[in-house]
Design an enzyme around this catalytic site. Structure first.
Site, PDB file in Angstrom:
ATOM      1  N   GLU A 144       0.900  -1.163   0.000  1.00 26.82           N
ATOM      2  CA  GLU A 144       0.000   0.000   0.000  1.00 26.82           C
ATOM      3  C   GLU A 144       0.928   1.199   0.000  1.00 26.82           C
ATOM      4  OE1 GLU A 144      -1.194   2.906   0.744  1.00 26.82           O
ATOM      5  OE2 GLU A 144      -2.720   2.676   2.303  1.00 26.82           O
ATOM      6  N   GLU A 153       4.471   8.386  -4.204  1.00 25.28           N
ATOM      7  CA  GLU A 153       5.294   7.890  -3.106  1.00 25.28           C
ATOM      8  C   GLU A 153       6.299   6.851  -3.577  1.00 25.28           C
ATOM      9  OE1 GLU A 153       2.718   6.765   0.180  1.00 25.28           O
ATOM     10  OE2 GLU A 153       2.124   8.849   0.428  1.00 25.28           O
TER      11      GLU A 153
HETATM   12  N1  SAH Z   1       0.834  -1.157   5.019  1.00 27.65           N
HETATM   13  C1  SAH Z   1       0.329  -0.233   6.028  1.00 27.65           C
HETATM   14  C2  SAH Z   1       0.986   1.134   5.961  1.00 27.65           C
HETATM   15  C3  SAH Z   1       0.948   1.822   4.628  1.00 27.65           C
HETATM   16  S1  SAH Z   1       1.726   3.390   4.638  1.00 27.65           S
HETATM   17  C4  SAH Z   1      -1.164  -0.140   5.890  1.00 27.65           C
HETATM   18  O1  SAH Z   1      -1.670  -0.440   4.804  1.00 27.65           O
HETATM   19  O2  SAH Z   1      -1.862   0.242   6.833  1.00 27.65           O
HETATM   20  C5  SAH Z   1       3.144   3.122   3.645  1.00 27.65           C
HETATM   21  C6  SAH Z   1       4.369   2.749   4.468  1.00 27.65           C
HETATM   22  O3  SAH Z   1       5.352   2.298   3.558  1.00 27.65           O
HETATM   23  C7  SAH Z   1       5.018   3.883   5.222  1.00 27.65           C
HETATM   24  O4  SAH Z   1       5.176   3.476   6.553  1.00 27.65           O
HETATM   25  C8  SAH Z   1       6.385   4.088   4.538  1.00 27.65           C
HETATM   26  O5  SAH Z   1       7.394   4.424   5.474  1.00 27.65           O
HETATM   27  C9  SAH Z   1       6.645   2.725   3.945  1.00 27.65           C
HETATM   28  N2  SAH Z   1       7.431   2.618   2.694  1.00 27.65           N
HETATM   29  C10 SAH Z   1       7.185   3.260   1.521  1.00 27.65           C
HETATM   30  N3  SAH Z   1       8.006   2.826   0.540  1.00 27.65           N
HETATM   31  C11 SAH Z   1       8.784   1.857   1.097  1.00 27.65           C
HETATM   32  C12 SAH Z   1       9.805   1.010   0.569  1.00 27.65           C
HETATM   33  N4  SAH Z   1      10.139   1.049  -0.715  1.00 27.65           N
HETATM   34  N5  SAH Z   1      10.412   0.158   1.421  1.00 27.65           N
HETATM   35  C13 SAH Z   1      10.037   0.084   2.730  1.00 27.65           C
HETATM   36  N6  SAH Z   1       9.063   0.859   3.267  1.00 27.65           N
HETATM   37  C14 SAH Z   1       8.432   1.726   2.464  1.00 27.65           C
END
Ligand code: SAH
Length: 692
Positions: A144, A153
């Site tokens: 996500e 993002e």
């Molecule tokens: N999966 C959770 C949070 C989603 S928010 C949910 O659905 O509730 C997205 C998260 O991904 C954030 O905490 C951000 O720090 C992390 N993130 C984004 N890109 C990333 C990457 N390439 N590798 C590791 N973490 C990542």
């Protein structure tokens, strides 16, 4: 570790050195994060859970072990869903250390420690192999990583890398695919966020028209996404010129390419008009069949079930490079260009032969540059500021006030960032107008003055107010000091009180009978119940049966990190609320005098007049330009007896969320909220305290 951060105080303008622990940044990040909003997003959570269950079953049906890779696990939610759905093992990757730590705790508390491994890395650093972070490649990819623009993002490069190095060929992806939709519209309101419209001024010697320079007219603007709560845009503020069209999709179960490219669709306007804006949103299909669909479509597209409110995913407004008159039924080509992180659009008329030639010409040429501001106005003025400058009613208030105070021999000094007031003052008869540009280069204003033949009429002074010298003013005293006030460094409404500090700094240059416009400002407050915004700061407890209280505690802890809780800026036209109290003036600031040495404080109580949940207080500033002429940066009116509010569409208001909510069901006993508000004139900070 301690770090010293230098910053200009937005209210007082003075440079300060703050000692910040390494905790500071992450507390800010957690406190203002969207995690709570995501956990409250029932529609999203339910559909992810359905999609994950379906993917695990498909893998199991093939007789394989279900090995999940969850990129960006946050609280660990999606991995816990996968483990509950029967996955054999989950690798949960999270780059943000405080979140990775929280995920470890949450996963443990929910009893999944043996099934979920939290890896505190960026996914592109993750290794696979017997000694690696992952024992083997995964066959289910759960992520996500989307923002309102879908790819902002970094979802594309992350997927590209994951398919190359972290997951098996033919893996199941949840979501399975994303699709981006567009609709062409005409909207004077939204167009006013990009273009400066000509300003009409009725002067003594006839009508004057202030025109933007050609550099500004042809400027493509800035590439940053314009994301808004489109459902709050009244339908009378735009006209749809086309049906909703599918622009492009991305299949996440196959290798993903992040290299820049473009997508082109043909469309026929359903109505003639001026094509100015492309509205856009996306949906995700959680499974290949498309039966589990989570959509950001605005209300006029999605009429079926109730809309899910969310703030972490909204809708996008894209500005075409130029407005294009279009005719109903004619053939148009709309192109979406994208690089790794952003999308932008252009529109062409599809004339048959030319069209083919253009196609040829563009083949292999997917490198049309993203919009980059050349005129600098789009760097100085953000989109709401463009909207504000284009607001004719507002301009009219300033013109009326200036007319009252200006004389033909006025020597006028303006203190505001990127303001049109000097030009208005000149047209309305001031002999000499001095103009400060405090934080930004004056280049863009020189262009502006040149386009209107004003170079020798208005002088730009590039100095900070405290460094103003008599020679800057040709040894004259200022008879009229004006400001909107507006400064690009302001975040909260009262930060524009910088005008007062600047006015104090230039005191020695003011004539004894100086007129200051605005003559004063006042801070106003009202208790409200939000329709939805309360969710972003409200604890979640459990989410789809998983205990996420650790996350609630962490957010609470970060919110309390600063001794006094702070208000946060929100543009309330996007976040409906109803007033539970009358609006109340709580502090006044007299600009005709210098900033006093002592603090300004007030205490009192407001009665709750309506039933409802008091989620917080909203605060805003009103500026009193001249006798009987005021402008509000907050409440415009309470539009009905239910208490629904109408807010200034160009400004953010300050929202102070109460830590506990009182729900008033009956209004028998008069209930009041007591407040104490203190404006520290030394630091420029406003401390707020409320008791329910
Ligand atoms: N999966 C959770 C949070 C989603 S928010 C949910 O659905 O509730 C997205 C998260 O991904 C954030 O905490 C951000 O720090 C992390 N993130 C984004 N890109 C990333 C990457 N390439 N590798 C590791 N973490 C990542």
């Amino acid at each position: 570790m301690k770090t010293f951060c230098g910053r200009a105080n937005p209210t007082t303008g003075s440079m300060e050195w703050l000692e910040e622990g390494e905790d500071y940044d992450y507390h800010q990040e957690i406190a203002r994060s969207r995690y709570a909003d995501m956990l409250h997003d029932k529609d999203r959570n339910v559909k992810y859970y359905q999609g994950i269950r379906a993917a695990v079953s498909r893998v199991k049906e093939r007789g394989e072990k279900a090995i999940v890779l969850d990129i960006g696990t946050g609280t660990g939610l999606l991995s816990m869903m996968a483990a509950s759905a029967g996955a054999d093992f989950c690798y949960a990757v999270e780059v943000f250390k405080p979140m990775a730590n929280a995920a470890v705790k949450i996963v443990e508390k929910n009893g999944f420690s043996d099934k979920i491994k939290i890896i505190n890395k960026h996914s592109t650093e993750v290794t696979v192999g017997p000694d690696g972070d992952m024992q083997c490649r995964a066959n289910i990819l759960v992520t996500e990583l989307f923002d309102t623009e879908l790819i902002g993002e970094g979802a594309l490069p992350t997927y590209e890398h994951a398919h190359k190095y972290l997951v098996q060929e033919g893996c199941e992806a949840v979501p399975h695919r994303a699709t981006v939709y567009v609709q062409l519209v005409e909207s004077k309101r939204m167009w006013s966020w990009k273009k400066l419209f000509p300003v009409h001024v009725e002067a003594e010697d006839g009508e004057k028209i202030l025109v933007p320079p050609s550099e500004m007219e042809n400027c493509p603007g800035v590439p940053s996404v314009c994301d808004i709560q489109l459902n709050q845009m009244p339908s009378s503020d735009f006209t749809t010129l086309s049906d909703v069209v599918t622009m492009f999709s991305v299949d996440f179960s196959k290798p993903v390419q992040s290299a820049p490219t473009y997508y082109r669709v043909q469309l026929e306007p359903v109505k003639s008009g001026k094509a100015q804006i492309v509205l856009s949103w996306w949906d995700i299909d959680m499974d290949p069949s498309g039966m589990i669909n989570c959509t950001m479509a605005p209300h006029w597209v999605k009429r079926t079930s109730a809309l899910q409110w969310r703030d972490h995913w909204m809708q996008c407004v894209y500005f075409l490079p130029n407005e294009e008159p279009v005719l109903q039924g004619e053939k148009l080509l709309l192109t979406a260009w994208r690089d790794e992180y952003s999308v932008w659009y252009n529109l062409q008329k599809a004339r048959e032969e030319e069209n083919k030639a253009a196609e040829e010409e563009h083949k292999g040429d997917a490198h049309v540059e993203s919009p980059v501001c050349r005129c600098r106005a789009h760097l100085l003025w953000n989109r709401p500021r463009f909207g504000e400058l284009n607001d004719q009613n507002r301009t009219h208030q300033y013109i009326k006030a200036l007319r009252k105070v200006l004389k033909t021999d006025s020597v006028c000094l303006c203190i505001s960032d990127g303001s049109l007031l000097p030009v208005l003052a000149h047209y309305l008869g001031a002999k000499q107008v001095q103009y400060f540009v405090l934080f930004f280069s004056s280049l863009h204003f020189s262009l502006f003055y040149k386009a209107n033949n004003l170079e020798d009429k208005i002088k730009i002074i590039e100095a900070r107010p405290e460094l103003l010298k008599p020679y800057h003013l040709e040894d004259k005293k200022i008879s009229v000091l004006v400001g909107e006030p507006f400064f690009t460094t302001s975040l909260l409404p009262w930060h524009n009180l910088y005008f007062w500090y600047a006015r104090t700094a230039v005191s020695a240059h003011l004539a004894s009978n100086v007129t200051v416009l605005p003559q004063s400002a006042s801070l106003h407050m009202m208790i409200v119940e939000f329709q939805d915004l309360w969710r972003i700061r409200s604890p979640c407890g459990t989410c789809e049966g998983f205990d996420v209280q650790t996350m609630d505690d962490m957010i609470k802890n970060s919110l309390n990190f600063r001794e006094s809780k702070e208000a946060e800026p929100h543009p309330l036209w996007e976040y409906p609320c109803k007033s539970l109290s009358d609006p109340q003036e709580v502090l006044t600031f007299d600009f005709t005098k210098a900033v006093p040495q002592h603090c300004l404080s007030t205490e009192g109580s407001v009665n709750l007049l309506r039933k409802g949940k008091s989620h917080g207080a909203v605060l805003w500033m009103e500026y009193h330009l001249a006798a009987d002429i005021s402008v509000s940066t907050g409440l415009v009116q309470i539009s009905n007896e239910k208490g629904n509010c109408e807010w200034n569409p160009h400004c953010k208001q300050a929202v102070y969320f109460f830590s506990s909510v009182i729900e008033l069901e009956i209004l028998s006993d008069p209930t009041a909220v007591t407040y104490a508000i203190n404006f520290d004139t030394k630091t420029g900070e406003i401390a707020l305290d409320f008791k329910l």
